[in-house]
Scaffold this motif. Sequence first.
Motif, PDB file in Angstrom:
ATOM      1  N   ASP A  31       0.830  -1.211   0.000  1.00 22.51           N
ATOM      2  CA  ASP A  31       0.000   0.000   0.000  1.00 22.51           C
ATOM      3  C   ASP A  31       0.859   1.254   0.000  1.00 22.51           C
ATOM      4  O   ASP A  31       0.506   2.250  -0.634  1.00 22.51           O
ATOM      5  N   PHE A  32       1.974   1.226   0.711  1.00 20.19           N
ATOM      6  CA  PHE A  32       2.860   2.388   0.778  1.00 20.19           C
ATOM      7  C   PHE A  32       3.373   2.766  -0.607  1.00 20.19           C
ATOM      8  O   PHE A  32       3.425   3.937  -0.959  1.00 20.19           O
ATOM      9  N   TYR A  33       3.757   1.761  -1.402  1.00 22.71           N
ATOM     10  CA  TYR A  33       4.297   2.007  -2.739  1.00 22.71           C
ATOM     11  C   TYR A  33       3.253   1.864  -3.846  1.00 22.71           C
ATOM     12  O   TYR A  33       3.576   2.044  -5.016  1.00 22.71           O
ATOM     13  N   ASP A  34       2.020   1.524  -3.485  1.00 21.79           N
ATOM     14  CA  ASP A  34       0.933   1.353  -4.444  1.00 21.79           C
ATOM     15  C   ASP A  34       1.282   0.321  -5.514  1.00 21.79           C
ATOM     16  O   ASP A  34       1.204   0.576  -6.713  1.00 21.79           O
ATOM     17  N   VAL A  35       1.719  -0.849  -5.046  1.00 25.08           N
ATOM     18  CA  VAL A  35       2.031  -1.971  -5.934  1.00 25.08           C
ATOM     19  C   VAL A  35       1.284  -3.207  -5.440  1.00 25.08           C
ATOM     20  O   VAL A  35       0.713  -3.214  -4.356  1.00 25.08           O
ATOM     21  N   SER A  36       1.316  -4.263  -6.224  1.00 24.74           N
ATOM     22  CA  SER A  36       0.635  -5.503  -5.887  1.00 24.74           C
ATOM     23  C   SER A  36       1.320  -6.205  -4.698  1.00 24.74           C
ATOM     24  O   SER A  36       2.542  -6.302  -4.649  1.00 24.74           O
ATOM     25  N   PRO A  37       0.536  -6.713  -3.742  1.00 23.80           N
ATOM     26  CA  PRO A  37       1.128  -7.452  -2.623  1.00 23.80           C
ATOM     27  C   PRO A  37       1.923  -8.682  -3.064  1.00 23.80           C
ATOM     28  O   PRO A  37       2.907  -9.049  -2.417  1.00 23.80           O
ATOM     29  N   SER A  38       1.531  -9.301  -4.182  1.00 25.86           N
ATOM     30  CA  SER A  38       2.255 -10.493  -4.638  1.00 25.86           C
ATOM     31  C   SER A  38       3.692 -10.149  -5.042  1.00 25.86           C
ATOM     32  O   SER A  38       4.606 -10.947  -4.841  1.00 25.86           O
ATOM     33  N   VAL A  39       3.898  -8.960  -5.592  1.00 28.95           N
ATOM     34  CA  VAL A  39       5.243  -8.522  -5.977  1.00 28.95           C
ATOM     35  C   VAL A  39       6.102  -8.315  -4.731  1.00 28.95           C
ATOM     36  O   VAL A  39       7.262  -8.723  -4.683  1.00 28.95           O
ATOM     37  N   ILE A  40       5.505  -7.709  -3.711  1.00 26.26           N
ATOM     38  CA  ILE A  40       6.227  -7.470  -2.457  1.00 26.26           C
ATOM     39  C   ILE A  40       6.520  -8.795  -1.758  1.00 26.26           C
ATOM     40  O   ILE A  40       7.618  -9.007  -1.254  1.00 26.26           O
ATOM     41  N   LYS A  41       5.555  -9.701  -1.745  1.00 25.34           N
ATOM     42  CA  LYS A  41       5.761 -11.011  -1.113  1.00 25.34           C
ATOM     43  C   LYS A  41       6.912 -11.760  -1.770  1.00 25.34           C
ATOM     44  O   LYS A  41       7.730 -12.380  -1.089  1.00 25.34           O
ATOM     45  N   LYS A  42       6.994 -11.672  -3.080  1.00 21.83           N
ATOM     46  CA  LYS A  42       8.074 -12.341  -3.809  1.00 21.83           C
ATOM     47  C   LYS A  42       9.440 -11.819  -3.356  1.00 21.83           C
ATOM     48  O   LYS A  42      10.364 -12.597  -3.103  1.00 21.83           O
ATOM     49  N   GLN A  43       9.553 -10.511  -3.212  1.00 22.35           N
ATOM     50  CA  GLN A  43      10.821  -9.919  -2.773  1.00 22.35           C
ATOM     51  C   GLN A  43      11.124 -10.276  -1.317  1.00 22.35           C
ATOM     52  O   GLN A  43      12.254 -10.619  -0.979  1.00 22.35           O
ATOM     53  N   LEU A  44      10.114 -10.218  -0.466  1.00 24.36           N
ATOM     54  CA  LEU A  44      10.314 -10.555   0.945  1.00 24.36           C
ATOM     55  C   LEU A  44      10.753 -12.008   1.102  1.00 24.36           C
ATOM     56  O   LEU A  44      11.668 -12.310   1.879  1.00 24.36           O
ATOM     57  N   ASP A  45      10.113 -12.909   0.364  1.00 23.15           N
ATOM     58  CA  ASP A  45      10.490 -14.328   0.419  1.00 23.15           C
ATOM     59  C   ASP A  45      11.926 -14.534  -0.046  1.00 23.15           C
ATOM     60  O   ASP A  45      12.685 -15.305   0.557  1.00 23.15           O
ATOM     61  N   LYS A  46      12.306 -13.842  -1.114  1.00 22.97           N
ATOM     62  CA  LYS A  46      13.665 -13.964  -1.645  1.00 22.97           C
ATOM     63  C   LYS A  46      14.691 -13.498  -0.620  1.00 22.97           C
ATOM     64  O   LYS A  46      15.691 -14.179  -0.359  1.00 22.97           O
ATOM     65  N   PHE A  47      14.443 -12.346   0.005  1.00 25.46           N
ATOM     66  CA  PHE A  47      15.381 -11.803   0.984  1.00 25.46           C
ATOM     67  C   PHE A  47      15.400 -12.612   2.277  1.00 25.46           C
ATOM     68  O   PHE A  47      16.435 -12.749   2.913  1.00 25.46           O
ATOM     69  N   GLU A  48      14.258 -13.167   2.651  1.00 27.33           N
ATOM     70  CA  GLU A  48      14.227 -14.002   3.854  1.00 27.33           C
ATOM     71  C   GLU A  48      14.993 -15.300   3.620  1.00 27.33           C
ATOM     72  O   GLU A  48      15.745 -15.752   4.491  1.00 27.33           O
ATOM     73  N   LEU A  49      14.844 -15.887   2.457  1.00 28.18           N
ATOM     74  CA  LEU A  49      15.574 -17.105   2.112  1.00 28.18           C
ATOM     75  C   LEU A  49      17.087 -16.856   2.115  1.00 28.18           C
ATOM     76  O   LEU A  49      17.858 -17.721   2.533  1.00 28.18           O
ATOM     77  N   ALA A  50      17.501 -15.671   1.701  1.00 27.49           N
ATOM     78  CA  ALA A  50      18.921 -15.320   1.668  1.00 27.49           C
ATOM     79  C   ALA A  50      19.459 -14.921   3.041  1.00 27.49           C
ATOM     80  O   ALA A  50      20.670 -14.759   3.212  1.00 27.49           O
ATOM     81  N   GLY A  51      18.574 -14.751   4.026  1.00 29.41           N
ATOM     82  CA  GLY A  51      19.013 -14.388   5.371  1.00 29.41           C
ATOM     83  C   GLY A  51      19.138 -12.889   5.589  1.00 29.41           C
ATOM     84  O   GLY A  51      19.588 -12.455   6.653  1.00 29.41           O
ATOM     85  N   ILE A  52      18.731 -12.084   4.623  1.00 26.31           N
ATOM     86  CA  ILE A  52      18.817 -10.630   4.755  1.00 26.31           C
ATOM     87  C   ILE A  52      17.709 -10.108   5.653  1.00 26.31           C
ATOM     88  O   ILE A  52      17.894  -9.139   6.387  1.00 26.31           O
TER      89      ILE A  52
END
Length: 117
Positions: A31-52
């Motif tokens: 909502d903050f960036y006015d983008v789709s939640p699925s796009v944000i979830k994809k990035q969050l999952d990627k960074f969480e998997l990498a340990g960031i």
Amino acid sequence: MLEILFGSKNAERVLQYLSTKESGYIREIADFYDVSPSVIKKQLDKFELAGILVGKNFANIRIYELNKRYPFYNELSALLNKALTSYSDEDRIKLIRKDRTRPRANNKPLLMRNENE
């Protein structure tokens, strides 16, 4: 500014949001960036998997924050802070501003601050 380094604009947005706001969840960031939640979830999952990032479950939402145990945490934070200085004033203020997360109590007086103080 860092989208080339991180691979996408949304990757930079996720990291910058979590760096300045300290934590967030999927819908809040989307909502903050006015983008789709699925796009944000994809990035969050990627960074969480990498340990960031680290994610914690609270009720039915997952709260994310930068992983302070990540080996390059200090360097990543410094890079994100440096990039923040290159953003437009409007974008920088929007990121830095702390919004109220709960309403003011009914009986609490509203105090006005003088700019001269």
